[in-house]
Each structure stands twice: as structure tokens, then as C-alpha cells.
Scaffold this motif. Sequence first.
Motif, PDB file in Angstrom:
ATOM      1  N   GLY A  95       1.116  -1.470  -6.163  1.00  0.00           N
ATOM      2  CA  GLY A  95       0.287  -0.503  -5.378  1.00  0.00           C
ATOM      3  C   GLY A  95      -0.955  -1.208  -4.863  1.00  0.00           C
ATOM      4  O   GLY A  95      -1.342  -2.281  -5.265  1.00  0.00           O
ATOM      5  N   ILE A  96      -1.409  -0.372  -4.126  1.00  0.00           N
ATOM      6  CA  ILE A  96      -2.968  -0.591  -3.693  1.00  0.00           C
ATOM      7  C   ILE A  96      -3.966   0.164  -4.587  1.00  0.00           C
ATOM      8  O   ILE A  96      -4.007   1.379  -4.553  1.00  0.00           O
ATOM      9  N   ASP A 135      -2.446   3.648  -4.610  1.00  0.00           N
ATOM     10  CA  ASP A 135      -1.862   4.202  -3.356  1.00  0.00           C
ATOM     11  C   ASP A 135      -2.545   5.468  -2.820  1.00  0.00           C
ATOM     12  O   ASP A 135      -1.893   6.452  -2.298  1.00  0.00           O
TER      13      ASP A 135
END
Length: 233
Positions: A95-96, A135
Motif C-alpha cells: 500500500g501507499i 492508499d
Amino acid sequence: MTTANRLSWTDVRDHIHAQILDRTYRPGDKLPRDEDIARDLGCARSTVQRAMQDLSDAGIVERKRKGGTQVRTDPVTRTTLDIPITRKEVEQRGGIYGYQLLNRIVEDIAPWVRANFALSQPTTMLHVDALHLADQRPYILEDRWISTETSPEILDVDLAANSANEWLVRNKPYTRCDLRFYAVEADQKTADKLAAPLGAALLVIERSTWIDKHPITTVRAVTRPGYQLLTQN
């Protein structure tokens, strides 16, 4: 081994553990002195001591006063749970990561904080509310209290840019950690912050750490619906 980057105690622990796993050091072998390891790795002796203590707590090595440290001949199998850096947790899952500081103030501690630390007298601590994102979606909501007596440096940390979670893991080794898991139903305030349905069942991870008998931090981390926690030996 030398490095231009400052090693954390977990880096040192993993390095020594890898040497035990690849049989550089075999069961019963005596490990080098803490100061020698610190010199070879280019880190502080206290960093090595914290790493060795964790390996000892995990049943991998045995430490004796004036007798040094040796690999246990019969390792004890224990389940251990490191305090995770949330940024790394999100990134390792692909994920970010994102982060928002919601509140930062020195104030009188809440009753649950006083109870967690078994404090006989009221006191003030740094209260930090923060939201971790994955995200661009809410991931973990933190309600954290930090002792400015054991961690006075935290007052100079830009917590809008650096999470207290990551700073504490990297800079404040502890000698005791109490950990609780429980579920709560999302109230309106929590539901709004985590973008969760009102009344949703949410996992709470509550951690308190000490250095000797002195509190460092206690945190209630409320996770988003569907959060999964993985621990590995």
C-alpha cells in the motif's frame, strides 16, 4: 560490518539472529562482547544490549552476568510480537502510506492512562491523536499519550511530518510492554474518522511501554474494519 546509516536495535537483532540461523554461531557458542559487536556494526552499545535482550526474551540466547552471551543449546520457542512501524506495515502490504496529525497537546492524563501506568498521582503528558492511511483510506486511528519525563525529546519532534509511532520505535527502547486486544463498536466520532459504519466491530490494540519502572507511552490503536494482524516466529 559497518554502515553509514544509523542501525536500530531491531536491525542489530536481525543481523545477530541471521548469524545464528546460518550457523555462524552454533548452539552453545559464546557470542562476542556487546562492545565488540557495537564497534563492528558502528552502533551504540545500548543498541546492542537492547537487541540482545530481545533475543534473550525470545529464548534464542542466554545472557549471564559476567558470563557473557551464548546461543542456547535448547532454544525456547516463543511467540513474540514486535511493535510495528505502521508506515512499514502498510508498505510491506503493497500500500501507499499516508499520515495525518489530528491533535497534539500537553495536558492532564485521561483516567485510562493513569490506570494503565498504575500512577498514584495525576500528571501531564503529551497527548497525540493521529490517523494512519493506506492508499488514501483510513487505516489506524491512534490515541497516544507520551511521558515527557522519559521522552522529553518528543516535544521537539515535528509530529505533523513524523509519526510518534515511528519515532518512538526507533528512539525509545523499552524494558516492559503490556499488550491488550479487544473489540469495540464504532461510535459516531470513531466511525467518521475511520470511514466505518456506525456500530461496526473494530479491533483495538492497546500498548503501554516502560523503561524500568518509568512510563514511556500508552496508545489505543483502533483499526479499520477488516484489519488483520500477523505475528511470526
